[in-house]
Design a protein around this motif. Structure first.
Motif, PDB file in Angstrom:
ATOM      1  N   TRP A 154       0.759  -1.337   0.053  1.00 41.29           N
ATOM      2  CA  TRP A 154       0.069  -0.015   0.054  1.00 41.29           C
ATOM      3  C   TRP A 154       0.816   1.280   0.001  1.00 41.29           C
ATOM      4  CZ3 TRP A 154       1.548   2.968   4.109  1.00 41.29           C
ATOM      5  CH2 TRP A 154       1.581   2.065   5.402  1.00 41.29           C
ATOM      6  N   ALA A 155       0.294   2.309  -0.198  1.00 40.56           N
ATOM      7  CA  ALA A 155       0.911   3.678  -0.187  1.00 40.56           C
ATOM      8  C   ALA A 155       0.051   4.638   0.194  1.00 40.56           C
ATOM      9  CB  ALA A 155       1.512   4.156  -1.665  1.00 40.56           C
ATOM     10  N   GLU A 156       0.523   5.517   0.973  1.00 36.06           N
ATOM     11  CA  GLU A 156      -0.271   6.625   1.658  1.00 36.06           C
ATOM     12  C   GLU A 156       0.206   7.904   0.966  1.00 36.06           C
ATOM     13  OE1 GLU A 156      -1.478   5.341   6.192  1.00 36.06           O
ATOM     14  OE2 GLU A 156       0.298   6.292   5.920  1.00 36.06           O
ATOM     15  N   ALA A 157      -0.847   8.863   0.553  1.00 35.09           N
ATOM     16  CA  ALA A 157      -0.685  10.074  -0.126  1.00 35.09           C
ATOM     17  C   ALA A 157      -1.522  11.142   0.282  1.00 35.09           C
ATOM     18  CB  ALA A 157      -0.948   9.766  -1.658  1.00 35.09           C
ATOM     19  N   THR A 159      -3.920  14.056  -0.926  1.00 36.17           N
ATOM     20  CA  THR A 159      -4.615  14.125  -1.957  1.00 36.17           C
ATOM     21  C   THR A 159      -4.749  15.857  -2.395  1.00 36.17           C
ATOM     22  OG1 THR A 159      -6.749  14.248  -1.092  1.00 36.17           O
ATOM     23  CG2 THR A 159      -6.084  12.149  -2.050  1.00 36.17           C
ATOM     24  N   PRO A 160      -5.299  16.205  -3.584  1.00 38.63           N
ATOM     25  CA  PRO A 160      -4.963  17.657  -3.909  1.00 38.63           C
ATOM     26  C   PRO A 160      -5.821  18.406  -2.772  1.00 38.63           C
ATOM     27  CG  PRO A 160      -5.158  16.433  -5.889  1.00 38.63           C
ATOM     28  CD  PRO A 160      -5.210  15.461  -4.805  1.00 38.63           C
ATOM     29  N   ASN A 161      -7.062  17.668  -2.296  1.00 40.70           N
ATOM     30  CA  ASN A 161      -7.929  18.376  -1.160  1.00 40.70           C
ATOM     31  C   ASN A 161      -7.342  18.363   0.095  1.00 40.70           C
ATOM     32  OD1 ASN A 161      -8.528  15.799  -0.491  1.00 40.70           O
ATOM     33  ND2 ASN A 161     -10.815  16.065  -1.193  1.00 40.70           N
ATOM     34  N   GLY A 162      -6.081  17.847   0.197  1.00 43.26           N
ATOM     35  CA  GLY A 162      -5.265  18.093   1.576  1.00 43.26           C
ATOM     36  C   GLY A 162      -5.512  16.674   2.607  1.00 43.26           C
ATOM     37  N   GLU A 163      -6.146  15.647   2.093  1.00 41.57           N
ATOM     38  CA  GLU A 163      -6.635  14.493   2.900  1.00 41.57           C
ATOM     39  C   GLU A 163      -5.455  13.508   2.763  1.00 41.57           C
ATOM     40  OE1 GLU A 163     -10.382  12.777   1.933  1.00 41.57           O
ATOM     41  OE2 GLU A 163     -11.362  14.768   2.418  1.00 41.57           O
ATOM     42  N   ILE A 164      -5.397  12.929   3.790  1.00 39.73           N
ATOM     43  CA  ILE A 164      -4.278  11.529   3.908  1.00 39.73           C
ATOM     44  C   ILE A 164      -5.073  10.245   3.377  1.00 39.73           C
ATOM     45  CG2 ILE A 164      -2.676  10.121   4.814  1.00 39.73           C
ATOM     46  CD1 ILE A 164      -1.581  12.825   6.430  1.00 39.73           C
ATOM     47  N   CYS A 165      -4.982   9.819   2.323  1.00 39.85           N
ATOM     48  CA  CYS A 165      -5.826   8.543   2.095  1.00 39.85           C
ATOM     49  C   CYS A 165      -4.692   7.197   1.871  1.00 39.85           C
ATOM     50  CB  CYS A 165      -6.273   8.754   0.455  1.00 39.85           C
ATOM     51  SG  CYS A 165      -7.457   9.841   0.660  1.00 39.85           S
ATOM     52  N   PHE A 167      -3.842   3.873  -0.249  1.00 34.05           N
ATOM     53  CA  PHE A 167      -4.380   3.340  -1.523  1.00 34.05           C
ATOM     54  C   PHE A 167      -3.502   1.830  -1.211  1.00 34.05           C
ATOM     55  CE2 PHE A 167      -5.589   6.779  -4.231  1.00 34.05           C
ATOM     56  CZ  PHE A 167      -5.339   7.793  -3.348  1.00 34.05           C
ATOM     57  N   GLU A 168      -4.392   0.692  -1.426  1.00 35.97           N
ATOM     58  CA  GLU A 168      -4.095  -0.489  -1.358  1.00 35.97           C
ATOM     59  C   GLU A 168      -3.687  -0.906  -2.667  1.00 35.97           C
ATOM     60  OE1 GLU A 168      -3.995  -2.130   1.443  1.00 35.97           O
ATOM     61  OE2 GLU A 168      -5.310  -0.766   2.831  1.00 35.97           O
ATOM     62  N   SER A 169      -2.935  -2.142  -2.750  1.00 34.99           N
ATOM     63  CA  SER A 169      -2.483  -2.532  -4.059  1.00 34.99           C
ATOM     64  C   SER A 169      -3.226  -2.569  -5.137  1.00 34.99           C
ATOM     65  CB  SER A 169      -1.615  -3.790  -3.999  1.00 34.99           C
ATOM     66  OG  SER A 169      -2.512  -4.780  -3.471  1.00 34.99           O
ATOM     67  N   ASP A 170      -4.587  -2.942  -5.082  1.00 38.40           N
ATOM     68  CA  ASP A 170      -5.632  -3.206  -6.147  1.00 38.40           C
ATOM     69  C   ASP A 170      -6.021  -1.829  -6.799  1.00 38.40           C
ATOM     70  OD1 ASP A 170      -7.040  -2.604  -3.843  1.00 38.40           O
ATOM     71  OD2 ASP A 170      -8.425  -4.032  -4.010  1.00 38.40           O
ATOM     72  N   GLY A 171      -5.746  -0.658  -5.757  1.00 33.14           N
ATOM     73  CA  GLY A 171      -6.340   0.661  -6.493  1.00 33.14           C
ATOM     74  C   GLY A 171      -5.201   1.437  -6.853  1.00 33.14           C
ATOM     75  N   LEU A 172      -3.899   0.904  -6.746  1.00 36.05           N
ATOM     76  CA  LEU A 172      -2.692   1.654  -7.291  1.00 36.05           C
ATOM     77  C   LEU A 172      -2.369   2.052  -8.757  1.00 36.05           C
ATOM     78  CD1 LEU A 172      -0.504   0.285  -4.628  1.00 36.05           C
ATOM     79  CD2 LEU A 172      -0.950   2.666  -4.802  1.00 36.05           C
ATOM     80  N   ARG A 173      -3.120   1.058  -9.475  1.00 34.88           N
ATOM     81  CA  ARG A 173      -3.223   0.966 -10.886  1.00 34.88           C
ATOM     82  C   ARG A 173      -1.689   1.279 -11.559  1.00 34.88           C
ATOM     83  NH1 ARG A 173      -8.394   3.848 -10.424  1.00 34.88           N
ATOM     84  NH2 ARG A 173      -7.670   6.036 -11.145  1.00 34.88           N
ATOM     85  N   MET A 174      -0.900   0.241 -11.250  1.00 36.88           N
ATOM     86  CA  MET A 174       0.501   0.414 -11.566  1.00 36.88           C
ATOM     87  C   MET A 174       0.751  -0.427 -12.650  1.00 36.88           C
ATOM     88  SD  MET A 174       2.152   0.532  -7.901  1.00 36.88           S
ATOM     89  CE  MET A 174       3.676   1.762  -8.227  1.00 36.88           C
ATOM     90  N   GLY A 186      -1.464  12.883  -6.404  1.00 40.80           N
ATOM     91  CA  GLY A 186      -1.158  12.381  -5.136  1.00 40.80           C
ATOM     92  C   GLY A 186       0.224  12.594  -4.733  1.00 40.80           C
ATOM     93  N   LEU A 187       0.518  13.226  -3.479  1.00 44.93           N
ATOM     94  CA  LEU A 187       1.761  13.290  -2.796  1.00 44.93           C
ATOM     95  C   LEU A 187       1.836  12.201  -1.930  1.00 44.93           C
ATOM     96  CD1 LEU A 187       2.753  16.639  -0.884  1.00 44.93           C
ATOM     97  CD2 LEU A 187       3.563  14.457  -0.741  1.00 44.93           C
ATOM     98  N   VAL A 188       2.824  11.173  -2.313  1.00 43.70           N
ATOM     99  CA  VAL A 188       3.293   9.927  -1.718  1.00 43.70           C
ATOM    100  C   VAL A 188       3.809  10.234  -0.492  1.00 43.70           C
ATOM    101  CG1 VAL A 188       4.192   7.783  -1.576  1.00 43.70           C
ATOM    102  CG2 VAL A 188       3.288   8.720  -3.721  1.00 43.70           C
ATOM    103  N   ILE A 189       3.562   9.814   0.703  1.00 45.58           N
ATOM    104  CA  ILE A 189       3.983  10.399   1.860  1.00 45.58           C
ATOM    105  C   ILE A 189       4.679   8.842   2.547  1.00 45.58           C
ATOM    106  CG2 ILE A 189       3.001  12.369   2.597  1.00 45.58           C
ATOM    107  CD1 ILE A 189       1.102  10.950   4.359  1.00 45.58           C
ATOM    108  N   SER A 190       4.089   7.648   2.503  1.00 47.35           N
ATOM    109  CA  SER A 190       4.624   6.661   2.917  1.00 47.35           C
ATOM    110  C   SER A 190       4.367   5.333   2.111  1.00 47.35           C
ATOM    111  CB  SER A 190       4.228   6.242   4.463  1.00 47.35           C
ATOM    112  OG  SER A 190       3.065   6.347   4.358  1.00 47.35           O
ATOM    113  N   ALA A 191       5.022   4.172   2.490  1.00 49.31           N
ATOM    114  CA  ALA A 191       4.695   3.072   1.636  1.00 49.31           C
ATOM    115  C   ALA A 191       4.868   1.785   2.267  1.00 49.31           C
ATOM    116  CB  ALA A 191       5.416   3.077   0.186  1.00 49.31           C
ATOM    117  N   ALA A 192       4.391   0.834   1.925  1.00 49.82           N
ATOM    118  CA  ALA A 192       4.551  -0.637   2.667  1.00 49.82           C
ATOM    119  C   ALA A 192       4.858  -1.494   1.698  1.00 49.82           C
ATOM    120  CB  ALA A 192       3.338  -0.915   3.668  1.00 49.82           C
TER     121      ALA A 192
END
Ligand SMILES: Cc1cc2nc3c(=O)[nH]c(=O)nc-3n(C[C@H](O)[C@H](O)[C@H](O)COP(=O)(O)OP(=O)(O)OC[C@H]3O[C@@H](n4cnc5c(N)ncnc54)[C@H](O)[C@@H]3O)c2cc1C
Length: 302
Positions: A154-157, A159-165, A167-174, A186-192
């Protein structure tokens, strides 16, 4: 803009970030190219990064997020607004619930060494990619048949409205050099990362082997941003460029590397405009010779 700068830089300092006005981006990119950023704001802290993002949104100031600047080509005129640079500070990754978790500003190299030292395999391919974890997640960095998407849980980011969300692997669209964060800003702030147990010595051996291969094949002795072009379907950009006889071709101080035609290198005083003109020449020639239109992998800024 000058007064605005003073006010915003004061606010960023109060948030707890390091601030540099008119910071020459050539000092912050591996290409060693780029004019001044109006305001370069550096932090290793996710909450401070979130506050800077909110501030820029509220004040309608353009925001560019960067990590180690290893995939950036910044224009000679510089960057308007705030450049928010996430660095690693003194933080190290941690193991939580069987995952390796880390902040976005940590260098990939630190993450790879941490995994090795803890007998965790899966990130060997990334050793030697000179970016941060955030940059690697955003770009879905990859090498030697591995990609960040293969190990990212997962990664936390912010979002443009300032919330921290999260994103689990199935929502990362990589997919190849693409992530959901490019789509949503998205501004990525942490990852696992989910890794598998293995012998640390074996892991270390693989990392060293990949590093040896890089040193042998890539022009690491010159400033660059790595492979300049994306891999075109069914081809290798470097091989097409070499077949077109473009190795060593120059515009000003920018050169198609003699060692690896996929790299454009800075021989010393290259400007962004030298690099862009050279890249355009390469694209036209490769298209004419092979019918393949190369697309830059390097992010053009400005
Ligand atoms: C010698 C060399 C070899 C390289 N080899 C490889 C390779 O093998 N494979 C590969 O994939 N790449 C390679 N690269 C390119 C580069 O290292 C990667 O793309 C890396 O992932 C970029 O990370 P960075 O922290 O430097 O990001 P930056 O260059 O600072 O930024 C790149 C992009 O990511 C965005 N970004 C950065 N951090 C964040 C964040 N926290 N949140 C949201 N967006 C962010 C920026 O806005 C920008 O669009 C190489 C580069 C060099 C110089």
């Amino acid at each position: 803009m000058h007064n605005l700068n003073k006010e915003i830089s004061e606010k960023c300092r109060l948030i707890g970030c390091d601030v540099r006005e008119n910071a020459p981006m050539a000092e912050y990119t591996t290409f060693h190219i780029g004019g001044p950023a109006e305001l370069l704001v550096t932090t290793d802290d996710p909450v401070r990064a979130q506050k800077v993002r909110k501030l820029c949104e509220a004040e309608d100031i353009p925001l560019l997020v960067m990590g180690n600047g290893s995939n950036l080509l910044v224009c000679d005129e510089g960057v308007k607004g705030v450049v928010l640079r996430l660095d690693g500070g003194f933080a190290l990754p941690e193991i939580r619930d069987g995952l390796v978790v880390c902040k976005a500003g940590i260098p990939l190299k630190t993450l790879c060494r941490f995994a090795r030292d803890n007998g965790l395999s899966g990130l060997e391919f990334a050793y030697g990619i000179p970016g941060t974890v955030g940059g690697a997640v955003y770009m879905n960095a990859g090498a030697y048949d591995g990609q960040i998407s293969g190990v990212l849980e997962w990664a936390e980011a912010v979002t443009p409205n300032g919330e921290i969300c999260r994103f689990e692997s199935d929502g990362l669209r990589m997919v190849y050099r693409h992530s959901v964060f490019m789509e949503i800003g998205g501004l990525v702030i942490s990852a696992a990362f989910r890794l598998r147990p293995d012998d640390p010595e074996e892991i270390g051996r693989r990392m060293d082997e990949f590093m040896r291969s890089r040193r042998e094949k890539q022009p690491l002795e010159y400033p660059s941003a790595g492979s300049f072009f994306r891999r075109p379907e069914g081809h290798f950009a470097g091989a097409l460029i070499e077949k077109s006889g473009l190795k060593g071709c120059r515009v000003g101080e920018a050169q198609v590397s003699e060692k690896h035609a996929g790299f454009i290198i800075n021989l010393g005083g290259a400007t962004c405009s030298d690099v862009r003109r050279l890249a355009e020449m390469v694209r036209e020639r490769v298209y004419k010779d092979h019918g393949v239109l190369l697309q830059p992998e390097v992010c053009y800024i400005g």
